[in-house]
Design a protein around this motif. Structure first.
Motif, short mmCIF file in Angstrom:
data_model
loop_
_atom_site.label_atom_id
_atom_site.label_comp_id
_atom_site.label_asym_id
_atom_site.label_seq_id
_atom_site.Cartn_x
_atom_site.Cartn_y
_atom_site.Cartn_z
N TRP A 38 -23.94 3.41 10.80
CA TRP A 38 -24.98 4.43 10.65
C TRP A 38 -25.75 4.09 9.38
O TRP A 38 -25.24 4.20 8.26
N SER A 41 -28.74 8.37 7.90
CA SER A 41 -28.20 9.55 8.59
C SER A 41 -28.09 10.72 7.62
O SER A 41 -27.63 10.57 6.49
N LEU A 82 -31.64 9.55 13.25
CA LEU A 82 -30.41 8.83 12.92
C LEU A 82 -30.63 7.38 13.35
O LEU A 82 -30.99 7.13 14.50
N LYS A 84 -29.05 3.52 13.65
CA LYS A 84 -27.77 2.82 13.75
C LYS A 84 -27.98 1.34 14.07
O LYS A 84 -28.98 0.95 14.66
#
Length: 315
Positions: A38, A41, A82, A84
Motif C-alpha cells: 500500500w 493510503s 488508495l 497499491k
C-alpha cells in the motif's frame, strides 16, 4: 510551506503473493508471500507514514487533520484514494466489490471502483474480467452450487502497459504472473465468490461471501482492455488512461522534462518504470521505480526530470 510527500510502504502478506516487489523494485520487504504494497493510503487497514522532510514519521491522516484544504483542496474532507502495487505470484480469488450505497449500508465504508496498470507480465498472462455474456444471475447461482464457477468466467489476455478499468459490480481476478499498480477508492471491501478450491497451510479454505456478492454483481458488464495512445510533446509523452467519477489517471512518459502544477487539487504520482527527480521550490526529490508521492493541492509549478514513466492521478 509543504512539499512533495513520499511514503513508507505498508506490506500485506497474502496466500497468492510472492517476492517480485523485492526483485523488481530493489526493495527490502518482509519475509513471506508479499502480495501488496500500500503506497499511498489513509485507510485504517494500512496507514501511510511520510518518509521525507520535516513531516517525516507523521501519518497521512495526521497531516490531513493538520493542514486540511492545503493538502486535499476544497473538494474533499478525507483522502479518497488508495494506491497499491500488487504481485500476483498465484491467482487471486474471483471477487467483486460493492458500490458506495451498498458498502455504506452494510460495511460502513466506501465502495470500490478501481483500475489496474500492468507493470510487468509473463507471456500469455491473463485476467478474469467479467462473466461470459450468456451468464445470467440464475445460471451463475446454478454454477456456484455445482462448483462450476470457472466455466462462467471471461478471461482476457494482458501485457505490459495495458490498463484495465474495474467499476464496482465487476467480477474479476488477477491471474498469476502479473505485477500491477492499482488505483482505487479508499476502501477495503471485497466479496470473494470463488477461490479455486485451494486451502491454506492448515488445510482451511478462505471465507467466501456469496450472498453479498450476488447482491452487487453487474451481470450486464462489458469491458475492454485499454491500450493507451500517447501524444508527444517537448520532453514527454502523455496518454489519458481512465476518467471516472472517482479518479482521473494519465500515463506520462518523461524523456527529458514534464512541468505541471496542482492548481488547487492534489495529485498522486506512481513511478512504474525508470527513475528521475521532482523539482519543487529549488529542492530536488529523488524518484525511484515503484515510488508514489503526493503533491499537496497548494503547490504551484513543479518539474519532473529523467527517463521515467508515471501514473498521474487526480481525484
Amino acid at each position: 510551506m509543504l512539499y512533495p510527500l513520499f511514503f513508507e510502504p505498508v506490506y500485506k502478506e497474502i496466500i497468492w503473493g510472492g517476492r517480485k516487489l523485492e526483485k523488481y523494485f530493489n526493495r527490502n520487504i518482509p519475509d513471506g508471500n508479499i502480495a501488496e504494497s500500500w503506497e499511498v493510503s489513509c485507510h485504517k487497514s494500512g496507514m501511510s507514514i511520510i518518509r521525507n522532510g520535516e513531516l517525516k514519521g507523521t501519518t497521512l491522516k495526521e497531516v490531513i487533520d493538520s493542514y486540511g484544504e492545503i493538502i486535499l483542496g476544497k473538494k474533499y474532507n478525507s483522502f479518497p484514494l488508495l494506491v497499491k502495487l500488487i504481485d500476483a505470484n498465484d491467482k487471486l480469488s474471483v471477487q467483486v466489490h460493492p458500490d458506495d450505497d451498498y458498502a455504506k449500508k452494510f460495511e460502513n465504508q466506501f465502495g470500490k471502483t478501481e483500475m489496474w496498470y500492468v507493470i510487468d507480465a509473463k507471456e500469455n498472462a491473463q485476467l478474469v474480467y467479467g462473466l461470459k455474456s450468456e451468464i445470467s444471475k440464475e445460471k451463475f447461482i446454478e454454477a456456484i452450487n455445482l462448483n462450476k464457477v470457472e466455466e462462467c468466467l471471461n478471461y482476457v489476455n494482458v501485457s505490459k502497459g495495458d490498463v484495465i478499468f474495474i467499476p464496482s459490480g465487476t467480477v474479476h481476478a488477477i491471474m498469476d504472473g502479473l505485477l500491477l499498480a492499482e488505483i482505487q477508492q479508499s476502501s477495503d471491501v471485497t466479496y470473494r465468490l470463488y477461490d479455486w478450491n485451494r486451502v491454506d497451510k492448515e488445510g482451511k479454505r478462505r471465507e467466501l461471501h456469496i450472498d453479498k456478492a450476488l447482491d452487487v454483481i453487474n451481470f450486464n458488464f462489458e469491458g475492454n482492455v485499454l491500450k493507451p495512445e500517447f501524444k508527444s510533446f517537448d520532453g514527454y509523452e502523455i496518454a489519458d488512461a481512465i476518467k471516472c467519477p472517482y479518479f482521473e489517471v494519465s500515463i506520462i512518459k518523461v524523456n527529458l522534462s514534464y512541468k505541471s502544477n496542482c492548481n488547487g487539487s492534489f495529485k498522486v504520482y506512481t513511478a512504474v518504470e525508470g527513475e528521475g527527480e521532482v523539482l519543487y521550490n529549488g529542492i530536488s526529490y529523488k524518484i525511484n521505480c515503484g515510488d508514489s508521492f503526493l503533491m499537496p493541492a497548494e503547490l504551484d509549478e513543479y518539474e519532473i526530470l529523467g527517463k521515467i514513466t508515471l501514473l498521474e492521478t487526480k481525484a
